[in-house]
Design a protein around this motif. Structure first.
Motif, short mmCIF file in Angstrom:
data_model
loop_
_atom_site.label_atom_id
_atom_site.label_comp_id
_atom_site.label_asym_id
_atom_site.label_seq_id
_atom_site.Cartn_x
_atom_site.Cartn_y
_atom_site.Cartn_z
N ASP A 129 19.44 -66.33 2.21
CA ASP A 129 18.54 -66.51 3.36
C ASP A 129 17.78 -65.26 3.75
O ASP A 129 16.97 -65.27 4.66
CB ASP A 129 19.30 -67.09 4.56
CG ASP A 129 20.49 -66.28 4.99
OD1 ASP A 129 20.76 -65.20 4.39
OD2 ASP A 129 21.19 -66.71 5.91
N PRO A 132 12.57 -64.27 1.81
CA PRO A 132 11.59 -65.09 2.53
C PRO A 132 10.88 -66.13 1.66
O PRO A 132 10.65 -67.26 2.10
CB PRO A 132 10.59 -64.08 3.08
CG PRO A 132 11.20 -62.75 2.93
CD PRO A 132 12.28 -62.85 1.91
N GLN A 133 10.55 -65.77 0.42
CA GLN A 133 9.86 -66.72 -0.45
C GLN A 133 10.76 -67.91 -0.78
O GLN A 133 10.30 -69.06 -0.80
CB GLN A 133 9.39 -66.05 -1.75
CG GLN A 133 8.33 -64.99 -1.57
CD GLN A 133 8.93 -63.60 -1.30
OE1 GLN A 133 10.14 -63.42 -1.22
NE2 GLN A 133 8.05 -62.62 -1.14
N LYS A 136 11.16 -70.13 2.33
CA LYS A 136 9.94 -70.93 2.53
C LYS A 136 9.92 -72.11 1.57
O LYS A 136 9.59 -73.23 1.97
CB LYS A 136 8.70 -70.06 2.36
CG LYS A 136 7.40 -70.83 2.58
CD LYS A 136 6.19 -69.94 2.54
CE LYS A 136 4.87 -70.61 2.73
NZ LYS A 136 4.76 -72.02 2.84
N ARG A 137 10.26 -71.89 0.32
CA ARG A 137 10.27 -73.00 -0.65
C ARG A 137 11.20 -74.12 -0.18
O ARG A 137 10.86 -75.30 -0.25
CB ARG A 137 10.70 -72.50 -2.02
CG ARG A 137 9.64 -71.74 -2.76
CD ARG A 137 10.11 -71.39 -4.17
NE ARG A 137 9.05 -70.73 -4.90
CZ ARG A 137 9.00 -69.42 -5.11
NH1 ARG A 137 9.95 -68.63 -4.65
NH2 ARG A 137 8.00 -68.90 -5.79
N MET A 139 12.37 -74.68 2.91
CA MET A 139 11.94 -75.27 4.18
C MET A 139 10.75 -76.20 3.95
O MET A 139 10.70 -77.29 4.52
CB MET A 139 11.58 -74.17 5.19
CG MET A 139 12.76 -73.28 5.57
SD MET A 139 14.22 -74.18 6.13
CE MET A 139 13.70 -74.64 7.77
N ASP A 140 9.80 -75.80 3.10
CA ASP A 140 8.65 -76.65 2.81
C ASP A 140 9.07 -77.92 2.05
O ASP A 140 8.47 -78.98 2.21
CB ASP A 140 7.61 -75.90 1.96
CG ASP A 140 6.89 -74.81 2.75
OD1 ASP A 140 7.03 -74.76 4.00
OD2 ASP A 140 6.20 -73.99 2.12
#
Length: 147
Positions: A129, A132-133, A136-137, A139-140
């Motif tokens: 966690d 960040p990348q 984001k993947r 979460m998206d």
């Protein structure tokens, strides 16, 4: 006294319930396990076959003339190892829903052991966690990080 523990593959197609009496497990370093998993070793919990109930049986292949391995053909998760003529079998520790219970008590197949992969306490550690990348993947895609 045995405790009922559950487990299965990554995609959830293959599931099992096992009666587990203790927390002892082991690491296998043999070349067959290295090739079957793509790892430097694999953690196994040895159980009586009679103590494992498959809610959906794994796919199986004869990984050698003397042994059979269970796996999920959909997601590829390695699940088991067994000699057909034995009353016992191994389940992969990582396939249990609560693998933290187990502790290694011995090594097997030490002729193929990669010592440099055993004690990694001095290596830098990164949390999933904190990337960040990657966050984001996830979460998206699904709105949360995986379990």
């Amino acid at each position: 006294m045995a405790e009922e523990m559950t487990g299965g593959c990554q995609c959830g197609r293959v599931r099992y319930v096992a009666q587990v009496a203790d927390d002892e497990a082991y690491l296998c370093h043999c070349r067959m396990c290295q090739r079957a998993t793509g790892g430097v070793s694999i953690a196994f919990k040895n159980l009586k076959k009679a103590d494992v109930r498959w809610e959906r049986a794994p796919d199986r292949y004869a990984s050698s003339p003397i042994a059979v391995r269970g796996f999920c053909a959909t997601c590829g998760t390695p699940l088991s190892f067994e000699f057909p003529d034995s009353a016992n079998m191994d389940l992969t520790v990582g396939s249990f829903d609560a693998p933290h219970r187990f502790r290694p008590v011995h090594h097997f197949g030490v002729e193929s052991m990669h010592e440099q992969w055993l004690d990694t306490t001095g290596l830098t550690r990164y949390r999933t966690d904190d990337n960040p990348q990657l966050v984001k993947r996830w979460m998206d895609s699904v709105g949360k990080l995986p379990d």
